[in-house]
Design a protein around this motif. Sequence first.
Motif, PDB file in Angstrom:
ATOM      1  N   MET A   1       0.849  -1.179   0.000  1.00  0.00           N
ATOM      2  CA  MET A   1       0.000   0.000   0.000  1.00  0.00           C
ATOM      3  C   MET A   1       0.895   1.243   0.000  1.00  0.00           C
ATOM      4  O   MET A   1       1.735   1.408   0.867  1.00  0.00           O
ATOM      5  N   LYS A   2       0.714   2.099  -0.981  1.00  0.00           N
ATOM      6  CA  LYS A   2       1.504   3.329  -1.090  1.00  0.00           C
ATOM      7  C   LYS A   2       0.973   4.365  -0.104  1.00  0.00           C
ATOM      8  O   LYS A   2      -0.232   4.519   0.062  1.00  0.00           O
ATOM      9  N   ARG A   3       1.895   5.059   0.542  1.00  0.00           N
ATOM     10  CA  ARG A   3       1.535   6.128   1.469  1.00  0.00           C
ATOM     11  C   ARG A   3       2.038   7.457   0.929  1.00  0.00           C
ATOM     12  O   ARG A   3       3.099   7.520   0.325  1.00  0.00           O
ATOM     13  N   TYR A   4       1.244   8.494   1.156  1.00  0.00           N
ATOM     14  CA  TYR A   4       1.603   9.838   0.717  1.00  0.00           C
ATOM     15  C   TYR A   4       1.777  10.748   1.924  1.00  0.00           C
ATOM     16  O   TYR A   4       1.004  10.665   2.882  1.00  0.00           O
ATOM     17  N   THR A   5       2.747  11.637   1.856  1.00  0.00           N
ATOM     18  CA  THR A   5       2.860  12.691   2.861  1.00  0.00           C
ATOM     19  C   THR A   5       1.708  13.661   2.641  1.00  0.00           C
ATOM     20  O   THR A   5       1.000  13.594   1.624  1.00  0.00           O
ATOM     21  N   SER A   6       1.544  14.577   3.540  1.00  0.00           N
ATOM     22  CA  SER A   6       0.477  15.565   3.414  1.00  0.00           C
ATOM     23  C   SER A   6       0.632  16.373   2.119  1.00  0.00           C
ATOM     24  O   SER A   6      -0.339  16.617   1.400  1.00  0.00           O
ATOM     25  N   ASN A   7       1.850  16.778   1.813  1.00  0.00           N
ATOM     26  CA  ASN A   7       2.100  17.563   0.608  1.00  0.00           C
ATOM     27  C   ASN A   7       1.803  16.739  -0.658  1.00  0.00           C
ATOM     28  O   ASN A   7       1.190  17.233  -1.600  1.00  0.00           O
ATOM     29  N   GLU A   8       2.237  15.481  -0.670  1.00  0.00           N
ATOM     30  CA  GLU A   8       1.980  14.608  -1.822  1.00  0.00           C
ATOM     31  C   GLU A   8       0.493  14.325  -1.986  1.00  0.00           C
ATOM     32  O   GLU A   8      -0.035  14.324  -3.103  1.00  0.00           O
ATOM     33  N   ALA A   9      -0.196  14.104  -0.862  1.00  0.00           N
ATOM     34  CA  ALA A   9      -1.637  13.834  -0.909  1.00  0.00           C
ATOM     35  C   ALA A   9      -2.394  15.056  -1.428  1.00  0.00           C
ATOM     36  O   ALA A   9      -3.334  14.924  -2.220  1.00  0.00           O
ATOM     37  N   ALA A  10      -1.983  16.240  -0.994  1.00  0.00           N
ATOM     38  CA  ALA A  10      -2.629  17.469  -1.462  1.00  0.00           C
ATOM     39  C   ALA A  10      -2.487  17.582  -2.979  1.00  0.00           C
ATOM     40  O   ALA A  10      -3.459  17.885  -3.685  1.00  0.00           O
ATOM     41  N   PHE A  11      -1.301  17.333  -3.484  1.00  0.00           N
ATOM     42  CA  PHE A  11      -1.074  17.381  -4.934  1.00  0.00           C
ATOM     43  C   PHE A  11      -1.924  16.326  -5.645  1.00  0.00           C
ATOM     44  O   PHE A  11      -2.561  16.614  -6.653  1.00  0.00           O
ATOM     45  N   PHE A  12      -1.967  15.122  -5.097  1.00  0.00           N
ATOM     46  CA  PHE A  12      -2.752  14.025  -5.666  1.00  0.00           C
ATOM     47  C   PHE A  12      -4.229  14.398  -5.759  1.00  0.00           C
ATOM     48  O   PHE A  12      -4.891  14.102  -6.754  1.00  0.00           O
ATOM     49  N   LEU A  13      -4.742  15.082  -4.728  1.00  0.00           N
ATOM     50  CA  LEU A  13      -6.158  15.457  -4.688  1.00  0.00           C
ATOM     51  C   LEU A  13      -6.456  16.769  -5.415  1.00  0.00           C
ATOM     52  O   LEU A  13      -7.613  17.075  -5.682  1.00  0.00           O
ATOM     53  N   GLY A  14      -5.420  17.547  -5.704  1.00  0.00           N
ATOM     54  CA  GLY A  14      -5.621  18.819  -6.388  1.00  0.00           C
ATOM     55  C   GLY A  14      -5.928  19.974  -5.451  1.00  0.00           C
ATOM     56  O   GLY A  14      -6.598  20.935  -5.839  1.00  0.00           O
ATOM     57  N   TYR A  15      -5.441  19.886  -4.217  1.00  0.00           N
ATOM     58  CA  TYR A  15      -5.657  20.942  -3.238  1.00  0.00           C
ATOM     59  C   TYR A  15      -4.317  21.462  -2.740  1.00  0.00           C
ATOM     60  O   TYR A  15      -3.307  20.792  -2.853  1.00  0.00           O
ATOM     61  N   ALA A  16      -4.353  22.632  -2.156  1.00  0.00           N
ATOM     62  CA  ALA A  16      -3.155  23.167  -1.509  1.00  0.00           C
ATOM     63  C   ALA A  16      -2.907  22.381  -0.227  1.00  0.00           C
ATOM     64  O   ALA A  16      -3.850  21.912   0.420  1.00  0.00           O
ATOM     65  N   GLU A  17      -1.651  22.234   0.150  1.00  0.00           N
ATOM     66  CA  GLU A  17      -1.317  21.499   1.367  1.00  0.00           C
ATOM     67  C   GLU A  17      -1.963  22.151   2.580  1.00  0.00           C
ATOM     68  O   GLU A  17      -2.440  21.468   3.480  1.00  0.00           O
ATOM     69  N   PHE A  18      -2.039  23.467   2.594  1.00  0.00           N
ATOM     70  CA  PHE A  18      -2.696  24.181   3.698  1.00  0.00           C
ATOM     71  C   PHE A  18      -4.159  23.755   3.819  1.00  0.00           C
ATOM     72  O   PHE A  18      -4.671  23.552   4.915  1.00  0.00           O
ATOM     73  N   THR A  19      -4.846  23.610   2.689  1.00  0.00           N
ATOM     74  CA  THR A  19      -6.254  23.210   2.691  1.00  0.00           C
ATOM     75  C   THR A  19      -6.412  21.807   3.262  1.00  0.00           C
ATOM     76  O   THR A  19      -7.327  21.542   4.050  1.00  0.00           O
ATOM     77  N   LEU A  20      -5.528  20.903   2.878  1.00  0.00           N
ATOM     78  CA  LEU A  20      -5.587  19.541   3.400  1.00  0.00           C
ATOM     79  C   LEU A  20      -5.287  19.528   4.903  1.00  0.00           C
ATOM     80  O   LEU A  20      -5.943  18.829   5.671  1.00  0.00           O
ATOM     81  N   ARG A  21      -4.313  20.338   5.319  1.00  0.00           N
ATOM     82  CA  ARG A  21      -3.984  20.430   6.748  1.00  0.00           C
ATOM     83  C   ARG A  21      -5.182  20.960   7.535  1.00  0.00           C
ATOM     84  O   ARG A  21      -5.521  20.445   8.603  1.00  0.00           O
ATOM     85  N   LYS A  22      -5.842  21.981   6.984  1.00  0.00           N
ATOM     86  CA  LYS A  22      -7.031  22.551   7.629  1.00  0.00           C
ATOM     87  C   LYS A  22      -8.141  21.502   7.724  1.00  0.00           C
ATOM     88  O   LYS A  22      -8.868  21.438   8.722  1.00  0.00           O
ATOM     89  N   SER A  23      -8.258  20.652   6.710  1.00  0.00           N
ATOM     90  CA  SER A  23      -9.301  19.627   6.721  1.00  0.00           C
ATOM     91  C   SER A  23      -9.095  18.627   7.856  1.00  0.00           C
ATOM     92  O   SER A  23     -10.047  18.019   8.346  1.00  0.00           O
TER      93      SER A  23
END
Length: 86
Positions: A1-23
């Motif tokens: 199972m591949k894991r993404y950091t917060s920054n990588e996940a944000a890019f994968f989802l198309g959001y800013a890392e700040f937005t993902l952190r806020k979520s």
Amino acid sequence: MKRYTSNEAAFFLGYAEFTLRKSRMDGLLAGVKAPPYQKQGHSVFYSENDLIKWLRQFPKQTFTHQFSDDVEKNTNLASAAETDGN
């Protein structure tokens, strides 16, 4: 199972890392429950499967209205150029 950091996940989802952190704080992303994450020490990780599952709840969009209008305009311009012999 591949894991993404917060920054990588944000890019994968198309959001800013700040937005993902806020979520992670308010539990919502795009108006729905945010994707699950795991903490390991001070680091945060998202599984690829969870991100894909989260994305699948949204209808797939192939074209936006603006994009389709631009394509139609460019197609019409190309057709006019061919008619004029250019």
